[in-house]
Design an enzyme around this catalytic site. Structure first.
Site, PDB file in Angstrom:
ATOM      1  N   GLY A   1       0.968  -1.106  -0.021  1.00 24.53           N
ATOM      2  CA  GLY A   1      -0.041  -0.016  -0.085  1.00 24.53           C
ATOM      3  C   GLY A   1       0.706   1.349  -0.030  1.00 24.53           C
ATOM      4  CB  CYS A   2       0.221   4.892  -1.038  1.00 26.44           C
ATOM      5  SG  CYS A   2      -1.464   4.793  -0.287  1.00 26.44           S
ATOM      6  CG  PHE A   3      -0.706   5.543   4.259  1.00 26.77           C
ATOM      7  CD1 PHE A   3      -0.037   6.747   4.315  1.00 26.77           C
ATOM      8  CD2 PHE A   3      -2.223   5.593   3.917  1.00 26.77           C
ATOM      9  CE1 PHE A   3      -1.101   8.117   4.563  1.00 26.77           C
ATOM     10  CE2 PHE A   3      -2.938   6.539   3.770  1.00 26.77           C
ATOM     11  CZ  PHE A   3      -2.385   7.766   3.947  1.00 26.77           C
TER      12      PHE A   3
ATOM     13  CB  ALA B   1       5.060   2.531  -0.405  1.00 28.96           C
TER      14      ALA B   1
END
Length: 325
Positions: free
Chosen positions: A130-132, A134
């Site tokens: 997920g972006c968070f 990462a």
């Protein structure tokens, strides 16, 4: 070498960013695009700036039973929308799932590419982080692997741009009038990214991630994530920086910086910036991670993972500089 590529969910922000990167990739040839609301339209109708050679490619309705001959498939669908369908895709097709259905699922490699590239190389099924996670895990990994911080009771305070909600938007809080001049916490205590953060913290450290707290905030910018992470440990700032420099030595996309990173440093790129501040007397370590949520947080890392599983140079198609300002 030409690798035949498909993108599912191409109409969304993550799929659109994958399109941008695939279109300029030296080894990828986009031959299939799928979407829901945009099915039946040409690529140029959805993306007026699409390259001329791709302009007339027709977006199809997503149907795993009707795929053309592909070597590689990117899927960028909402969580809960891809597991059943991707189970019906031939094992001959390599898949990088940008969505959330396969993170730490059996048979899928967890694609934290800068931390575990050797676990991704040669795989056929990769789940993008997920972006968070990462941003957060890239900053934490050197400290956890080096035993410089405790794995428990970590507090993650993260800020994200509005594109993280996806092109569909969702509710009114993602509209301009609601988000401009506003700061909004959300997903309190039970955010969907918590389990993968906890699992990765435990695998990096060998300890328990009990007490993990993660609070994301929506800020009025289009792209970018800044994760500020509070940890317990007796390391100095320089020890943290040096651990990160060693851990990411030779890694093309992670930059260790002496000063606090800014979201604009990563805009439009696959870069991750990490930095640290520590006070040994208070047993406090602050780790900071910055990524573009659509780059390293989504499509950029997906292309990096695709390069790894296809035996290509890891940097292929990803060497462009960030957009500034």
């Amino acid at each position: 070498m030409s690798i035949r590529v498909g993108i599912v969910g191409i109409s969304g922000f993550g799929g659109g960013e994958a399109l941008r990167l695939v279109a300029s990739h030296p080894s990828f040839e986009l031959v299939y695009a799928a979407g829901e609301g945009s099915a039946g339209s040409r690529l140029v109708d959805r993306f007026p700036g699409a390259p001329a050679r791709l302009a007339d490619l027709v977006i199809r309705k997503w149907d795993p039973a009707a795929l053309p001959k592909l070597d590689l498939l990117f899927t960028s669908l909402p969580t809960g929308s891809s597991a059943e369908a991707l189970a019906r895709v031939s094992g001959d097709v390599k898949i990088v799932d940008i969505g959330g259905d396969h993170r730490y699922a059996e048979g899928w490699a967890y694609g934290l590419a800068d931390v575990w590239p050797d676990r991704i190389e040669g795989q056929r099924r990769v789940a993008n982080p997920g972006c968070f996670p990462a941003a957060t895990l890239t900053a934490l990994a050197p400290l956890l692997a080096g035993g410089l911080i405790e794995p428990g009771n970590i507090v993650v305070d993260a800020k994200t741009g509005i594109s993280g909600a996806g092109r569909g938007g969702g509710d009114s809080r993602f509209g301009y009038a609601e988000s401009n001049e506003n700061l909004l916490p959300y997903g309190l205590l039970r955010h969907v990214h918590m389990p993968e953060m906890a699992t990765t913290i435990e695998r990096l450290s060998g300890g328990s991630a009990a007490g993990l707290v993660f609070t994301p905030h929506l800020v009025p910018m289009t792209r970018g994530i800044l994760a500020t992470v509070y940890c317990r440990g007796r390391a100095t700032t320089e020890q943290c920086l040096e651990a990160a420099r060693r851990f990411y030595s030779g890694r093309a996309f992670v930059r260790v910086t002496d000063r606090p990173p800014q979201t604009k440093w990563a805009t439009g790129s696959n870069l991750a910036f990490v930095s640290y501040a520590a006070d040994p007397e208070r047993a406090l370590v602050i780790a900071m991670g910055v990524v573009d949520n659509l780059g390293k947080g989504a499509a950029g890392q997906a292309v990096q993972n695709a390069n790894l599983i296809c035996g290509l140079p890891e940097t292929a198609g990803l060497e462009g500089a960030p957009v500034w300002p």
